[in-house]
Design a protein around this motif. Sequence first.
Motif, PDB file in Angstrom:
ATOM      1  N   ASN A  36       0.139 -12.454 -72.558  1.00  0.00           N
ATOM      2  CA  ASN A  36      -0.513 -12.742 -71.291  1.00  0.00           C
ATOM      3  C   ASN A  36      -1.705 -11.816 -71.039  1.00  0.00           C
ATOM      4  OD1 ASN A  36       1.117 -14.887 -70.614  1.00  0.00           O
ATOM      5  ND2 ASN A  36       2.564 -13.660 -69.444  1.00  0.00           N
ATOM      6  N   LEU A  37      -1.596 -10.560 -71.435  1.00  0.00           N
ATOM      7  CA  LEU A  37      -2.722  -9.641 -71.289  1.00  0.00           C
ATOM      8  C   LEU A  37      -3.897 -10.081 -72.164  1.00  0.00           C
ATOM      9  CD1 LEU A  37      -0.886  -6.192 -71.189  1.00  0.00           C
ATOM     10  CD2 LEU A  37      -1.986  -7.389 -69.290  1.00  0.00           C
ATOM     11  N   THR A  38      -3.591 -10.514 -73.379  1.00  0.00           N
ATOM     12  CA  THR A  38      -4.640 -11.026 -74.260  1.00  0.00           C
ATOM     13  C   THR A  38      -5.248 -12.295 -73.685  1.00  0.00           C
ATOM     14  OG1 THR A  38      -3.421 -10.146 -76.167  1.00  0.00           O
ATOM     15  CG2 THR A  38      -5.153 -11.759 -76.627  1.00  0.00           C
ATOM     16  N   LEU A  39      -4.405 -13.131 -73.110  1.00  0.00           N
ATOM     17  CA  LEU A  39      -4.858 -14.384 -72.505  1.00  0.00           C
ATOM     18  C   LEU A  39      -5.761 -14.110 -71.315  1.00  0.00           C
ATOM     19  CD1 LEU A  39      -4.526 -17.426 -72.816  1.00  0.00           C
ATOM     20  CD2 LEU A  39      -2.536 -17.295 -71.318  1.00  0.00           C
ATOM     21  N   LEU A  40      -5.409 -13.134 -70.488  1.00  0.00           N
ATOM     22  CA  LEU A  40      -6.235 -12.775 -69.340  1.00  0.00           C
ATOM     23  C   LEU A  40      -7.624 -12.339 -69.782  1.00  0.00           C
ATOM     24  CD1 LEU A  40      -3.729 -10.802 -67.071  1.00  0.00           C
ATOM     25  CD2 LEU A  40      -4.957 -12.878 -66.454  1.00  0.00           C
ATOM     26  N   ALA A  41      -7.681 -11.536 -70.831  1.00  0.00           N
ATOM     27  CA  ALA A  41      -8.973 -11.086 -71.336  1.00  0.00           C
ATOM     28  C   ALA A  41      -9.797 -12.253 -71.864  1.00  0.00           C
ATOM     29  CB  ALA A  41      -8.763 -10.039 -72.437  1.00  0.00           C
ATOM     30  N   ALA A  42      -9.133 -13.192 -72.531  1.00  0.00           N
ATOM     31  CA  ALA A  42      -9.842 -14.346 -73.081  1.00  0.00           C
ATOM     32  C   ALA A  42     -10.369 -15.257 -71.974  1.00  0.00           C
ATOM     33  CB  ALA A  42      -8.912 -15.130 -74.010  1.00  0.00           C
TER      34      ALA A  42
ATOM     35  N   PHE B  50       0.883 -22.929 -83.556  1.00  0.00           N
ATOM     36  CA  PHE B  50       2.288 -22.792 -83.938  1.00  0.00           C
ATOM     37  C   PHE B  50       2.666 -23.816 -85.012  1.00  0.00           C
ATOM     38  CE2 PHE B  50       3.426 -20.508 -79.863  1.00  0.00           C
ATOM     39  CZ  PHE B  50       3.967 -19.400 -80.499  1.00  0.00           C
ATOM     40  N   MET B  51       2.011 -24.984 -84.971  1.00  0.00           N
ATOM     41  CA  MET B  51       2.300 -26.042 -85.941  1.00  0.00           C
ATOM     42  C   MET B  51       1.561 -25.841 -87.267  1.00  0.00           C
ATOM     43  SD  MET B  51       2.127 -29.201 -83.217  1.00  0.00           S
ATOM     44  CE  MET B  51       2.202 -30.481 -84.491  1.00  0.00           C
ATOM     45  N   GLY B  52       0.690 -24.826 -87.319  1.00  0.00           N
ATOM     46  CA  GLY B  52       0.018 -24.507 -88.568  1.00  0.00           C
ATOM     47  C   GLY B  52      -1.324 -25.182 -88.773  1.00  0.00           C
ATOM     48  N   LEU B  53      -1.986 -25.590 -87.677  1.00  0.00           N
ATOM     49  CA  LEU B  53      -3.289 -26.246 -87.846  1.00  0.00           C
ATOM     50  C   LEU B  53      -4.321 -25.305 -88.437  1.00  0.00           C
ATOM     51  CD1 LEU B  53      -4.931 -28.816 -87.429  1.00  0.00           C
ATOM     52  CD2 LEU B  53      -5.506 -28.019 -85.135  1.00  0.00           C
ATOM     53  N   ASP B  54      -4.200 -23.996 -88.134  1.00  0.00           N
ATOM     54  CA  ASP B  54      -5.136 -23.043 -88.722  1.00  0.00           C
ATOM     55  C   ASP B  54      -5.025 -23.035 -90.248  1.00  0.00           C
ATOM     56  OD1 ASP B  54      -2.570 -22.044 -88.360  1.00  0.00           O
ATOM     57  OD2 ASP B  54      -3.235 -19.965 -88.198  1.00  0.00           O
ATOM     58  N   ALA B  55      -3.807 -23.221 -90.764  1.00  0.00           N
ATOM     59  CA  ALA B  55      -3.618 -23.282 -92.222  1.00  0.00           C
ATOM     60  C   ALA B  55      -4.241 -24.552 -92.794  1.00  0.00           C
ATOM     61  CB  ALA B  55      -2.126 -23.226 -92.559  1.00  0.00           C
TER      62      ALA B  55
ATOM     63  N   GLY C 257      -3.985 -18.721 -83.463  1.00  0.00           N
ATOM     64  CA  GLY C 257      -3.179 -18.413 -84.642  1.00  0.00           C
ATOM     65  C   GLY C 257      -3.142 -16.925 -84.935  1.00  0.00           C
ATOM     66  N   ALA C 258      -4.303 -16.262 -84.791  1.00  0.00           N
ATOM     67  CA  ALA C 258      -4.362 -14.825 -85.051  1.00  0.00           C
ATOM     68  C   ALA C 258      -3.538 -14.047 -84.023  1.00  0.00           C
ATOM     69  CB  ALA C 258      -5.813 -14.356 -85.027  1.00  0.00           C
ATOM     70  N   VAL C 259      -3.662 -14.440 -82.758  1.00  0.00           N
ATOM     71  CA  VAL C 259      -2.907 -13.775 -81.691  1.00  0.00           C
ATOM     72  C   VAL C 259      -1.405 -13.949 -81.905  1.00  0.00           C
ATOM     73  CG1 VAL C 259      -2.358 -13.858 -79.222  1.00  0.00           C
ATOM     74  CG2 VAL C 259      -4.738 -13.920 -79.977  1.00  0.00           C
ATOM     75  N   ILE C 260      -1.012 -15.155 -82.264  1.00  0.00           N
ATOM     76  CA  ILE C 260       0.406 -15.431 -82.492  1.00  0.00           C
ATOM     77  C   ILE C 260       0.951 -14.578 -83.640  1.00  0.00           C
ATOM     78  CG2 ILE C 260       1.987 -17.192 -83.398  1.00  0.00           C
ATOM     79  CD1 ILE C 260       0.346 -19.226 -81.704  1.00  0.00           C
ATOM     80  N   MET C 261       0.181 -14.471 -84.721  1.00  0.00           N
ATOM     81  CA  MET C 261       0.623 -13.685 -85.870  1.00  0.00           C
ATOM     82  C   MET C 261       0.780 -12.210 -85.527  1.00  0.00           C
ATOM     83  SD  MET C 261      -1.487 -15.294 -89.097  1.00  0.00           S
ATOM     84  CE  MET C 261      -0.919 -13.949 -90.126  1.00  0.00           C
ATOM     85  N   VAL C 262      -0.138 -11.683 -84.701  1.00  0.00           N
ATOM     86  CA  VAL C 262      -0.117 -10.259 -84.378  1.00  0.00           C
ATOM     87  C   VAL C 262       0.966  -9.931 -83.359  1.00  0.00           C
ATOM     88  CG1 VAL C 262      -1.450  -8.393 -83.287  1.00  0.00           C
ATOM     89  CG2 VAL C 262      -2.545  -9.923 -84.954  1.00  0.00           C
ATOM     90  N   ILE C 263       1.140 -10.802 -82.358  1.00  0.00           N
ATOM     91  CA  ILE C 263       2.010 -10.466 -81.225  1.00  0.00           C
ATOM     92  C   ILE C 263       3.463 -10.880 -81.430  1.00  0.00           C
ATOM     93  CG2 ILE C 263       2.474 -10.972 -78.781  1.00  0.00           C
ATOM     94  CD1 ILE C 263      -0.522 -11.055 -78.331  1.00  0.00           C
ATOM     95  N   PHE C 264       3.664 -12.088 -81.926  1.00  0.00           N
ATOM     96  CA  PHE C 264       5.023 -12.633 -81.953  1.00  0.00           C
ATOM     97  C   PHE C 264       5.694 -12.430 -83.316  1.00  0.00           C
ATOM     98  CE2 PHE C 264       2.893 -15.177 -78.640  1.00  0.00           C
ATOM     99  CZ  PHE C 264       3.743 -14.903 -77.582  1.00  0.00           C
ATOM    100  N   PRO C 265       7.022 -12.312 -83.312  1.00  0.00           N
ATOM    101  CA  PRO C 265       7.744 -12.136 -84.579  1.00  0.00           C
ATOM    102  C   PRO C 265       7.717 -13.413 -85.416  1.00  0.00           C
ATOM    103  CG  PRO C 265       9.294 -12.413 -82.772  1.00  0.00           C
ATOM    104  CD  PRO C 265       7.936 -12.296 -82.152  1.00  0.00           C
TER     105      PRO C 265
END
Length: 200
Positions: free
Chosen positions: A10-16, A58-63, A127-135
């Motif tokens: 949420n903090l990252t989202l607020l900045a964005a 989350f579904m892998g569209l970045d891949a 995708g980058a945010v998800i990889m860094v923040i979430f397990p």
Amino acid sequence: METAHLIAFNLTLLAAIASPGPAMLYFIRTTLASRRMAGLYTVWGLGVMAATWTALAFMGLDAIFAVFPWAFVALKTIGALYLLWIAYQTWKHASAPMGDAPTPPLHAFFGGVLVNLSNPKSVLFAGAVIMVIFPHGMAFADKALVFANHLVMELLLGSALVLAFSTKHVSAGYLRAKPILDRIAASVLGFLGLKLMLSR
């Protein structure tokens, strides 16, 4: 997933959301030009598409973009052309007086969707945010919670900003300086469209 992960997201989202870009410029201009309800529908469209980019990440569209770079280039080019079209229309009608007919809700909503759809880099960012923040290996329920959280944040923050920009004082100031402000908005949107088209 823990509460700390959602807080960091949420903090990252607020900045964005707070960072200047085509979405913010578009909804501000729509709010000032077409009144509060058009602004609200616009930010709701922006929010739905932004949260959708997170779901697609989350579904892998970045891949998929990494495997098929032409798809990313094609979507990016279409988005850039759409931003350039908005810039042209804004510049063209900068000196025109405000009309009495409000922007139809669906038109405002899908305008917001298209503006955020026009930037496929959003899914790479998500995708980058998800990889860094979430397990790794999150359950579907946790992913659905992150999507819902993103959507609610976008809708609440966007609506609050629209209410702030739609006050009589701000609207009256916009009407007095409409030709200048619209040409500034058109120039910035045109620059962002060209930047998106030429970026790698």
